[in-house]
Design an enzyme around this catalytic site. Structure first.
Site, PDB file in Angstrom:
ATOM      1  N   TYR A 133     -14.655   0.799   9.879  1.00 60.49           N
ATOM      2  CA  TYR A 133     -13.252   1.216   9.985  1.00 60.49           C
ATOM      3  C   TYR A 133     -12.955   1.747  11.393  1.00 60.49           C
ATOM      4  O   TYR A 133     -12.058   1.248  12.069  1.00 60.49           O
ATOM      5  CB  TYR A 133     -12.979   2.283   8.932  1.00 60.49           C
ATOM      6  CG  TYR A 133     -11.531   2.732   8.826  1.00 60.49           C
ATOM      7  CD1 TYR A 133     -10.521   1.844   8.478  1.00 60.49           C
ATOM      8  CD2 TYR A 133     -11.183   4.065   9.045  1.00 60.49           C
ATOM      9  CE1 TYR A 133      -9.194   2.274   8.370  1.00 60.49           C
ATOM     10  CE2 TYR A 133      -9.867   4.497   8.930  1.00 60.49           C
ATOM     11  CZ  TYR A 133      -8.874   3.597   8.591  1.00 60.49           C
ATOM     12  OH  TYR A 133      -7.562   4.022   8.481  1.00 60.49           O
ATOM     13  N   GLY A 173       0.816  -1.219   0.000  1.00 60.89           N
ATOM     14  CA  GLY A 173       0.000   0.000   0.000  1.00 60.89           C
ATOM     15  C   GLY A 173       0.843   1.260   0.000  1.00 60.89           C
ATOM     16  O   GLY A 173       2.081   1.217  -0.093  1.00 60.89           O
TER      17      GLY A 173
HETATM   18  N1  LIG Z   1      -2.769   7.077   4.760  1.00 55.15           N
HETATM   19  C1  LIG Z   1      -3.338   7.647   5.813  1.00 55.15           C
HETATM   20  O1  LIG Z   1      -3.553   8.880   5.822  1.00 55.15           O
HETATM   21  C2  LIG Z   1      -3.701   6.827   7.025  1.00 55.15           C
HETATM   22  C3  LIG Z   1      -4.310   7.487   8.109  1.00 55.15           C
HETATM   23  C4  LIG Z   1      -4.642   6.747   9.229  1.00 55.15           C
HETATM   24  C5  LIG Z   1      -4.351   5.405   9.309  1.00 55.15           C
HETATM   25  N2  LIG Z   1      -3.769   4.779   8.251  1.00 55.15           N
HETATM   26  C6  LIG Z   1      -3.524   3.325   8.372  1.00 55.15           C
HETATM   27  O2  LIG Z   1      -2.271   2.990   7.794  1.00 55.15           O
HETATM   28  C7  LIG Z   1      -2.358   1.698   7.174  1.00 55.15           C
HETATM   29  C8  LIG Z   1      -1.904   1.801   5.726  1.00 55.15           C
HETATM   30  O3  LIG Z   1      -2.767   2.695   5.055  1.00 55.15           O
HETATM   31  P1  LIG Z   1      -2.484   3.185   3.572  1.00 55.15           P
HETATM   32  O4  LIG Z   1      -2.836   4.603   3.518  1.00 55.15           O
HETATM   33  O5  LIG Z   1      -1.147   2.753   3.147  1.00 55.15           O
HETATM   34  O6  LIG Z   1      -3.615   2.366   2.792  1.00 55.15           O
HETATM   35  P2  LIG Z   1      -3.486   1.441   1.479  1.00 55.15           P
HETATM   36  O7  LIG Z   1      -4.868   1.053   1.106  1.00 55.15           O
HETATM   37  O8  LIG Z   1      -2.642   2.097   0.455  1.00 55.15           O
HETATM   38  O9  LIG Z   1      -2.691   0.190   2.053  1.00 55.15           O
HETATM   39  C9  LIG Z   1      -3.325  -0.852   2.762  1.00 55.15           C
HETATM   40  C10 LIG Z   1      -2.726  -2.150   2.263  1.00 55.15           C
HETATM   41  O10 LIG Z   1      -3.317  -3.247   2.977  1.00 55.15           O
HETATM   42  C11 LIG Z   1      -3.656  -4.264   2.040  1.00 55.15           C
HETATM   43  N3  LIG Z   1      -4.758  -5.045   2.631  1.00 55.15           N
HETATM   44  C12 LIG Z   1      -5.995  -4.614   2.934  1.00 55.15           C
HETATM   45  N4  LIG Z   1      -6.708  -5.606   3.506  1.00 55.15           N
HETATM   46  C13 LIG Z   1      -5.890  -6.685   3.548  1.00 55.15           C
HETATM   47  C14 LIG Z   1      -6.037  -8.008   4.039  1.00 55.15           C
HETATM   48  N5  LIG Z   1      -7.176  -8.455   4.585  1.00 55.15           N
HETATM   49  N6  LIG Z   1      -4.986  -8.861   3.935  1.00 55.15           N
HETATM   50  C15 LIG Z   1      -3.810  -8.448   3.366  1.00 55.15           C
HETATM   51  N7  LIG Z   1      -3.622  -7.198   2.889  1.00 55.15           N
HETATM   52  C16 LIG Z   1      -4.645  -6.336   2.990  1.00 55.15           C
HETATM   53  C17 LIG Z   1      -4.014  -3.530   0.763  1.00 55.15           C
HETATM   54  O11 LIG Z   1      -3.932  -4.314  -0.405  1.00 55.15           O
HETATM   55  C18 LIG Z   1      -2.998  -2.403   0.783  1.00 55.15           C
HETATM   56  O12 LIG Z   1      -1.808  -2.773   0.134  1.00 55.15           O
HETATM   57  C19 LIG Z   1      -3.792   1.227   7.336  1.00 55.15           C
HETATM   58  O13 LIG Z   1      -3.850   0.358   8.465  1.00 55.15           O
HETATM   59  C20 LIG Z   1      -4.553   2.506   7.630  1.00 55.15           C
HETATM   60  O14 LIG Z   1      -5.689   2.255   8.407  1.00 55.15           O
HETATM   61  C21 LIG Z   1      -3.449   5.455   7.099  1.00 55.15           C
END
Ligand SMILES: NC(=O)c1ccc[n+]([C@@H]2O[C@H](COP(=O)([O-])OP(=O)(O)OC[C@H]3O[C@@H](n4cnc5c(N)ncnc54)[C@H](O)[C@@H]3O)[C@@H](O)[C@H]2O)c1
Length: 340
Positions: free
Chosen positions: A170, A36
């Site tokens: 979420y 991700g």
């Molecule tokens: N980007 C932000 O601003 C932000 C803010 C708060 C929290 N987060 C947290 O950070 C983490 C990463 O977020 P991101 O922005 O990179 O999102 P993203 O969607 O780019 O990355 C999430 C990754 O998890 C994988 N994934 C989802 N469900 C899955 C499963 N059941 N099994 C295996 N892989 C799975 C997806 O394919 C993806 O590669 C998440 O936990 C998110 O909740 C991100």
């Protein structure tokens, strides 16, 4: 190939993590969600620090192109699997549990999977950590605070969340993960650290989606001369942290002794209205796109800004990249990638 902008960001993160990062050399690290936006940055930094990374990702919202340059490294393995049904007999030194849909479109279209990865998935990772005697970092979110009544919001705030609303899969999923982690910490003395990440932006953000990732959507719309869509009046606020600052904060939380068993806000303390952001991106891209207004989605928080005093005191961390500088890098990346 790792592109120039991301590569510079990775250098900056490695520099800021400093000598603390040396302990990761040759360590075996499981990263869930490593394909991700944030996870792929983490994998790049860990690779640069000579750690051995096993990335578990089902590619549901991640992109293979974020990590395909790493597949050539003998210190990087991708396992395409759902964390909610993932088991392993291997032992790890560290587990970074980041897998979860993170954008409203993603989690609202797959609410059951979102709750599973943040319950069964987190349980699976905690059992693996227990078996491995590993350290764990969990990426929680500012969404656990819901429509916060205390701003800037400190870690001690309990939240104002609609438990049955469209965002609850979420918000409540992450809240359950946090509660489960603390149960394991109390009962089994595990070494787990939780970061509550506030809105983060930068290269590798996906630009698709209706209102999910506002910065990538505005940049994409401005560069492709499409109308820039603001939801509601645009007076709602967010505080945007550039990706290299967020990843630095995450890794310092993982590595600092003072962060053991702690929950730490990671985000920018500078609030911006969505309308100011739209105008800024329009100006920075020299775009003649119109700004148009659409109906605000249900349960959209009005203001969001973190209190980051705990991160400053425990980690010596604060964001260093100004919004305009982060936007300049992000816009440049989108232009080079030719997405728009
Ligand atoms: N980007 C932000 O601003 C932000 C803010 C708060 C929290 N987060 C947290 O950070 C983490 C990463 O977020 P991101 O922005 O990179 O999102 P993203 O969607 O780019 O990355 C999430 C990754 O998890 C994988 N994934 C989802 N469900 C899955 C499963 N059941 N099994 C295996 N892989 C799975 C997806 O394919 C993806 O590669 C998440 O936990 C998110 O909740 C991100």
């Amino acid at each position: 190939m790792l592109d120039k902008i991301v590569s510079e960001d990775v250098d900056f993160i490695v520099l800021r993590v400093g000598r603390m990062g040396e302990v990761l050399e040759a360590q075996k690290i499981l990263v869930t969600g490593g394909a991700g936006f944030l996870g792929s940055y983490v994998c790049d930094v860990l690779n640069r620090l000579s750690a051995s990374v096993v990335c578990v990702d089902d590619l549901s919202s991640g992109r293979l192109e974020n990590i395909d340059h790493l597949l050539k490294s003998e210190k990087f393995v991708l396992i395409k699997a759902d964390v909610s049904s993932f088991e392993s007999n291997e032992k790890f030194d560290y587990v970074l549990h980041m897998a979860s849909p993170a954008v409203p479109e993603d989690y609202q279209s797959r609410p059951v999977e979102t709750m599973k990865v943040n319950s069964i998935g987190t349980l699976n990772m905690l059992e693996l950590v227990r078996k491995s005697d590993a350290k764990m970092l969990f990426t929680s979110t500012s969404e656990v605070y819901g429509d916060a009544k205390i701003l800037p919001t400190p870690e001690t705030y309990w939240g104002n969340v609609n438990p049955i609303g469209v965002r609850s899969c979420y918000d409540e999923g992450k809240r359950f993960s946090e509660a489960l982690i603390m149960a394991y910490v109390r009962q089994y003395s595990l070494d787990v650290r939780i970061v509550r990440i506030f809105n983060t932006f930068g290269p590798r953000m996906r630009a698709d989606g209706m209102y999910g990732r506002v910065i990538s959507r505005f940049v994409d719309q401005a560069l492709s001369k499409m109308p820039i869509t603001v939801y509601g009046t645009g007076r709602q606020t967010r505080s945007f942290c550039y990706v290299s600052d967020t990843i630095t904060g995450m890794l310092l939380t993982l590595l600092s002794d003072k962060a053991k068993g702690e929950v730490i806000n990671i985000g920018s303390p500078h609030e911006t209205t969505i309308l100011q952001l739209a105008r800024l991106i329009k100006r920075m891209t020299n775009s003649n796109s119109r700004i148009v207004f659409k109906r605000l989605p249900q349960d959209d928080p009005r203001r969001r800004v973190p209190d980051i005093r705990k991160a400053k005191v425990l980690l010596g961390w604060r964001p260093l990249v100004k919004l305009e500088e982060g936007l300049r890098r992000t816009i440049e990346w989108f232009k080079l990638r030719g997405d728009a």
